[in-house]
Design a protein around this motif. Sequence first.
Motif, mmCIF file in Angstrom:
data_model
loop_
_atom_site.group_PDB
_atom_site.id
_atom_site.type_symbol
_atom_site.label_atom_id
_atom_site.label_comp_id
_atom_site.label_asym_id
_atom_site.label_seq_id
_atom_site.Cartn_x
_atom_site.Cartn_y
_atom_site.Cartn_z
ATOM 1 N N VAL A 20 5.558 -2.211 -6.407
ATOM 2 C CA VAL A 20 6.526 -1.757 -5.409
ATOM 3 C C VAL A 20 7.053 -0.426 -5.916
ATOM 4 N N TYR A 21 7.016 0.600 -5.077
ATOM 5 C CA TYR A 21 7.425 1.915 -5.544
ATOM 6 C C TYR A 21 8.147 2.697 -4.453
ATOM 7 N N ALA A 48 10.928 15.057 1.452
ATOM 8 C CA ALA A 48 10.178 13.925 1.991
ATOM 9 C C ALA A 48 10.418 12.731 1.073
ATOM 10 N N TYR A 49 10.424 11.534 1.660
ATOM 11 C CA TYR A 49 10.630 10.329 0.848
ATOM 12 C C TYR A 49 9.876 9.169 1.481
ATOM 13 N N GLY A 50 9.705 8.126 0.707
ATOM 14 C CA GLY A 50 8.986 6.979 1.220
ATOM 15 C C GLY A 50 9.003 5.820 0.251
ATOM 16 N N ALA A 51 8.217 4.810 0.594
ATOM 17 C CA ALA A 51 8.108 3.602 -0.222
ATOM 18 C C ALA A 51 6.735 2.999 0.017
ATOM 19 N N GLY A 52 6.320 2.141 -0.894
ATOM 20 C CA GLY A 52 5.014 1.531 -0.726
ATOM 21 C C GLY A 52 4.811 0.284 -1.548
ATOM 22 N N GLY A 61 -7.833 0.095 -6.412
ATOM 23 C CA GLY A 61 -6.552 -0.373 -5.920
ATOM 24 C C GLY A 61 -6.405 -0.117 -4.427
ATOM 25 N N ALA A 62 -5.383 -0.718 -3.849
ATOM 26 C CA ALA A 62 -5.070 -0.516 -2.436
ATOM 27 C C ALA A 62 -3.575 -0.273 -2.308
ATOM 28 N N ARG A 63 -3.193 0.552 -1.328
ATOM 29 C CA ARG A 63 -1.784 0.870 -1.095
ATOM 30 C C ARG A 63 -1.454 0.802 0.390
ATOM 31 N N LEU A 64 -0.240 0.381 0.666
ATOM 32 C CA LEU A 64 0.365 0.469 1.985
ATOM 33 C C LEU A 64 1.618 1.308 1.805
ATOM 34 N N GLU A 65 1.707 2.456 2.499
ATOM 35 C CA GLU A 65 2.806 3.396 2.279
ATOM 36 C C GLU A 65 3.499 3.771 3.582
ATOM 37 N N ASN A 76 9.507 12.938 15.506
ATOM 38 C CA ASN A 76 8.953 11.791 14.793
ATOM 39 C C ASN A 76 8.085 12.286 13.647
ATOM 40 N N THR A 77 8.629 12.252 12.462
ATOM 41 C CA THR A 77 7.884 12.732 11.301
ATOM 42 C C THR A 77 7.625 11.609 10.305
ATOM 43 N N ASP A 78 7.542 10.382 10.792
ATOM 44 C CA ASP A 78 7.222 9.244 9.942
ATOM 45 C C ASP A 78 5.712 9.068 9.882
ATOM 46 N N PHE A 79 5.241 8.562 8.743
ATOM 47 C CA PHE A 79 3.812 8.382 8.528
ATOM 48 C C PHE A 79 3.599 7.075 7.776
ATOM 49 N N THR A 80 2.770 6.200 8.311
ATOM 50 C CA THR A 80 2.412 4.951 7.652
ATOM 51 C C THR A 80 0.906 4.979 7.394
ATOM 52 N N SER A 81 0.508 4.593 6.173
ATOM 53 C CA SER A 81 -0.909 4.656 5.839
ATOM 54 C C SER A 81 -1.329 3.482 4.969
ATOM 55 N N ILE A 82 -2.625 3.199 5.035
ATOM 56 C CA ILE A 82 -3.273 2.227 4.163
ATOM 57 C C ILE A 82 -4.382 3.000 3.445
ATOM 58 N N GLY A 83 -4.446 2.871 2.128
ATOM 59 C CA GLY A 83 -5.441 3.644 1.403
ATOM 60 C C GLY A 83 -6.015 2.915 0.214
#
Length: 88
Positions: A20-21, A48-52, A61-65, A76-83
């Motif tokens: 968790v970050y 810019a800020y976020g969490a994942g 590894g895999a991430r959801l951010e 709307n400057t939000d961004f959700t990604s899976i990587g």
Amino acid sequence: DTYGVGLFALGYLPIPIVQVYGKLGLVDWHTSAHSPDLSFHRSGANVAYGAGLGTNWGRLGARLEFEHFDVAHARNTDFTSIGLVWWL
């Protein structure tokens, strides 16, 4: 057209199996818009800020951010990604 480049610092919580970050950084962005009667260009650098959440299986590894870019003229400057991540 809008594009940007970001630089982030990550802070991890020491939890087993799942990472968790939070992330905090700066994004340098550029916007251009054109129509037959109007044209404009804007650019800047903003916070810019976020969490994942992440997990690893060896070097893979895999991430959801989630990220939010604090740009004043944009709605709307939000961004959700899976990587996928490959650790060297």
